[in-house]
Scaffold this active site. Structure first.
Site, PDB file in Angstrom:
ATOM      1  N   HIS A 162     -14.678   3.576  -0.425  1.00 28.23           N
ATOM      2  CA  HIS A 162     -14.563   2.435  -0.303  1.00 28.23           C
ATOM      3  C   HIS A 162     -12.426   3.226   0.638  1.00 28.23           C
ATOM      4  O   HIS A 162     -11.429   2.176   1.065  1.00 28.23           O
ATOM      5  CB  HIS A 162     -13.273   1.758  -1.013  1.00 28.23           C
TER       6      HIS A 162
ATOM      7  N   TYR B  99       1.027  -1.317   0.024  1.00 26.11           N
ATOM      8  CA  TYR B  99       0.238  -0.094  -0.336  1.00 26.11           C
ATOM      9  C   TYR B  99       0.762   1.271  -0.169  1.00 26.11           C
ATOM     10  O   TYR B  99       0.705   2.221  -0.431  1.00 26.11           O
ATOM     11  CB  TYR B  99      -0.796   0.097   1.236  1.00 26.11           C
TER      12      TYR B  99
ATOM     13  N   ASP C 120      -7.502   6.957  -4.037  1.00 25.13           N
ATOM     14  CA  ASP C 120      -6.205   8.338  -4.393  1.00 25.13           C
ATOM     15  C   ASP C 120      -7.035   9.628  -3.615  1.00 25.13           C
ATOM     16  O   ASP C 120      -8.150   9.132  -3.997  1.00 25.13           O
ATOM     17  CB  ASP C 120      -5.714   8.336  -6.041  1.00 25.13           C
TER      18      ASP C 120
ATOM     19  N   GLN D 156     -14.747   5.672  -6.059  1.00 25.54           N
ATOM     20  CA  GLN D 156     -14.130   3.737  -5.461  1.00 25.54           C
ATOM     21  C   GLN D 156     -13.072   3.983  -5.254  1.00 25.54           C
ATOM     22  O   GLN D 156     -12.704   3.209  -4.622  1.00 25.54           O
ATOM     23  CB  GLN D 156     -14.613   2.739  -6.609  1.00 25.54           C
TER      24      GLN D 156
ATOM     25  N   CYS E 141       0.026   2.559  17.053  1.00 29.77           N
ATOM     26  CA  CYS E 141      -0.395   3.313  17.133  1.00 29.77           C
ATOM     27  C   CYS E 141      -0.219   4.218  18.449  1.00 29.77           C
ATOM     28  O   CYS E 141      -0.012   3.618  19.044  1.00 29.77           O
ATOM     29  CB  CYS E 141      -2.059   2.707  17.234  1.00 29.77           C
TER      30      CYS E 141
HETATM   31  P1  OAD Z   1     -11.524  -2.410 -12.521  1.00 32.58           P
HETATM   32  O1  OAD Z   1     -10.219  -1.807 -12.331  1.00 32.58           O
HETATM   33  O2  OAD Z   1     -12.918  -3.257 -11.665  1.00 32.58           O
HETATM   34  O3  OAD Z   1     -12.490  -1.678 -13.642  1.00 32.58           O
HETATM   35  C1  OAD Z   1     -11.701  -0.548 -14.596  1.00 32.58           C
HETATM   36  C2  OAD Z   1     -12.651  -0.078 -15.623  1.00 32.58           C
HETATM   37  O4  OAD Z   1     -11.629   1.388 -15.860  1.00 32.58           O
HETATM   38  C3  OAD Z   1     -13.415  -0.551 -16.110  1.00 32.58           C
HETATM   39  O5  OAD Z   1     -14.848  -0.741 -16.252  1.00 32.58           O
HETATM   40  C4  OAD Z   1     -12.530  -0.003 -17.395  1.00 32.58           C
HETATM   41  O6  OAD Z   1     -12.458  -0.987 -18.969  1.00 32.58           O
HETATM   42  C5  OAD Z   1     -12.351   1.412 -17.183  1.00 32.58           C
HETATM   43  N1  OAD Z   1     -11.285   2.457 -17.818  1.00 32.58           N
HETATM   44  C6  OAD Z   1      -9.773   1.657 -18.050  1.00 32.58           C
HETATM   45  N2  OAD Z   1      -9.219   3.085 -18.609  1.00 32.58           N
HETATM   46  C7  OAD Z   1     -10.074   3.879 -18.745  1.00 32.58           C
HETATM   47  C8  OAD Z   1      -9.771   5.147 -18.720  1.00 32.58           C
HETATM   48  N3  OAD Z   1      -8.634   5.627 -19.404  1.00 32.58           N
HETATM   49  N4  OAD Z   1     -11.585   5.919 -18.938  1.00 32.58           N
HETATM   50  C9  OAD Z   1     -12.257   5.351 -18.525  1.00 32.58           C
HETATM   51  N5  OAD Z   1     -12.720   3.719 -18.155  1.00 32.58           N
HETATM   52  C10 OAD Z   1     -11.208   3.420 -17.917  1.00 32.58           C
HETATM   53  O7  OAD Z   1     -12.128  -0.744 -10.920  1.00 32.58           O
HETATM   54  P2  OAD Z   1     -12.937  -0.438 -10.028  1.00 32.58           P
HETATM   55  O8  OAD Z   1     -15.005  -0.705 -10.783  1.00 32.58           O
HETATM   56  O9  OAD Z   1     -13.374   0.688  -9.612  1.00 32.58           O
HETATM   57  O10 OAD Z   1     -11.821  -1.797  -3.879  1.00 32.58           O
HETATM   58  O11 OAD Z   1     -13.139  -1.616  -9.179  1.00 32.58           O
HETATM   59  C11 OAD Z   1     -13.619  -1.514  -8.262  1.00 32.58           C
HETATM   60  C12 OAD Z   1     -13.210  -1.707  -6.075  1.00 32.58           C
HETATM   61  O12 OAD Z   1     -12.364  -2.948  -7.008  1.00 32.58           O
HETATM   62  C13 OAD Z   1     -12.407  -0.781  -6.224  1.00 32.58           C
HETATM   63  O13 OAD Z   1     -12.077   0.333  -5.426  1.00 32.58           O
HETATM   64  C14 OAD Z   1     -11.109  -1.934  -4.768  1.00 32.58           C
HETATM   65  C15 OAD Z   1     -11.306  -3.368  -6.171  1.00 32.58           C
HETATM   66  O14 OAD Z   1     -11.201  -4.210  -5.685  1.00 32.58           O
HETATM   67  C16 OAD Z   1     -11.228  -2.080  -2.875  1.00 32.58           C
HETATM   68  O15 OAD Z   1     -10.391  -0.769  -3.051  1.00 32.58           O
HETATM   69  C17 OAD Z   1     -12.068  -2.019  -1.926  1.00 32.58           C
END
Ligand code: OAD
Length: 249
Positions: free
Chosen positions: A119, A67, A104, A101, A155
């Site tokens: 998240h 991380y 950053d 989600q 902590c």
């Molecule tokens: P994902 O990695 O699952 O999905 C990323 C999405 O971004 C995909 O649908 C891609 O097609 C899209 N993508 C890629 N490049 C892009 C761009 N330049 N512009 C727009 N879209 C683009 O990420 P999340 O859906 O955010 O959880 O994932 C959800 C959660 O799963 C995260 O918050 C994290 C992870 O495990 C936690 O940290 C709890």
């Protein structure tokens, strides 16, 4: 073109805009997504060893180091045109709620306010045992290597190990945060779903809530997503290309 007109009109008439963002919004800042083939973090790293409470207890140095490596990448990165366009949208509509989600802080650095982090955040670590916030994070850039092991700090309140302030698999989302997001989903009249695979619940459920409550739901993504079928409209393209175009119209 017709698509653009439809969305420009929806934006003009909109009273409460909900922007729901995922890792794709930060992709063009050089931050890896999770589920994209090859480039996604979960294609290269095993979430079971890095993103669960059990993983932290089993090997805190591996988890903390990973991380810290990601936090350092974010410190080096800058907001992109997508983050900036979302911040600008806030001045174009009577009300905007931004739910992300992402862990950053690129939305904030682009000027968005009151961002709802479903998240958690890489920048808000807390104690694993007593949940007290930990303020001693180094904001200097160091030279971490990928996968570098690093002992987590202790902590100052109870002496427990400090953990990343993110929600891990198997953990509930912070209740007040989730409720605020769900309320916005039920009250908004337009929802932009940007850069998320829509695979993780309850976050992805926001799109269903919004649609069920009568909002127009628009997905912006270069690839198909699990929320396409919930959307009234799907715009195909990257976040940093599509979002600034919405401001032009
Ligand atoms: P994902 O990695 O699952 O999905 C990323 C999405 O971004 C995909 O649908 C891609 O097609 C899209 N993508 C890629 N490049 C892009 C761009 N330049 N512009 C727009 N879209 C683009 O990420 P999340 O859906 O955010 O959880 O994932 C959800 C959660 O799963 C995260 O918050 C994290 C992870 O495990 C936690 O940290 C709890």
């Amino acid at each position: 073109y017709r698509e653009a007109v439809m969305i420009a009109e929806a934006l003009r008439n909109c009273r409460h805009l909900l922007v729901f963002s995922g890792a794709g919004v930060s992709a063009e800042s050089g931050i890896a997504t999770f589920r994209d083939a090859l480039s996604g973090l979960w294609a290269r790293f095993d979430p079971a060893r890095l993103a669960t409470p059990e993983a932290f207890l089993a090997d805190p140095e591996l988890v903390w180091g990973w991380y810290e490596w990601r936090r350092q990448q974010v410190l080096r990165a800058a907001p992109n045109a997508a983050h900036r366009a979302i911040a600008e949208l806030a001045s174009r509509v009577p009300r905007l709620t931004l739910v992300t989600q992402n862990v950053d802080d690129l939305h904030e650095r682009a000027g968005s306010q009151a961002v709802i982090h479903l998240h958690g955040s890489l920048h808000a670590p807390c104690c694993f045992d007593c949940a007290a916030p930990y303020a001693g994070l180094d904001t200097e850039l160091s030279e971490p290597e990928q996968g570098r092991r690093l002992p987590p700090p202790y902590c100052g309140v109870c002496g427990g190990r400090v953990r990343p302030g993110v929600v891990w698999f198997g953990e509930p989302l912070p209740l007040a945060t989730l409720e605020a997001a769900e309320q916005a989903a039920k009250q908004c009249d337009l929802m932009l779903v940007v850069g998320t695979a829509g695979a993780v619940y309850p976050a992805a459920g926001l799109a269903h809530h919004a649609r069920a409550a009568g909002a127009r739901v628009v997905v912006l993504n270069p690839a198909p997503s699990a929320l396409d079928e919930v959307a009234h409209q799907v715009l195909t393209g990257t976040a940093a290309t599509l979002l600034p175009q919405l401001l032009d119209d």
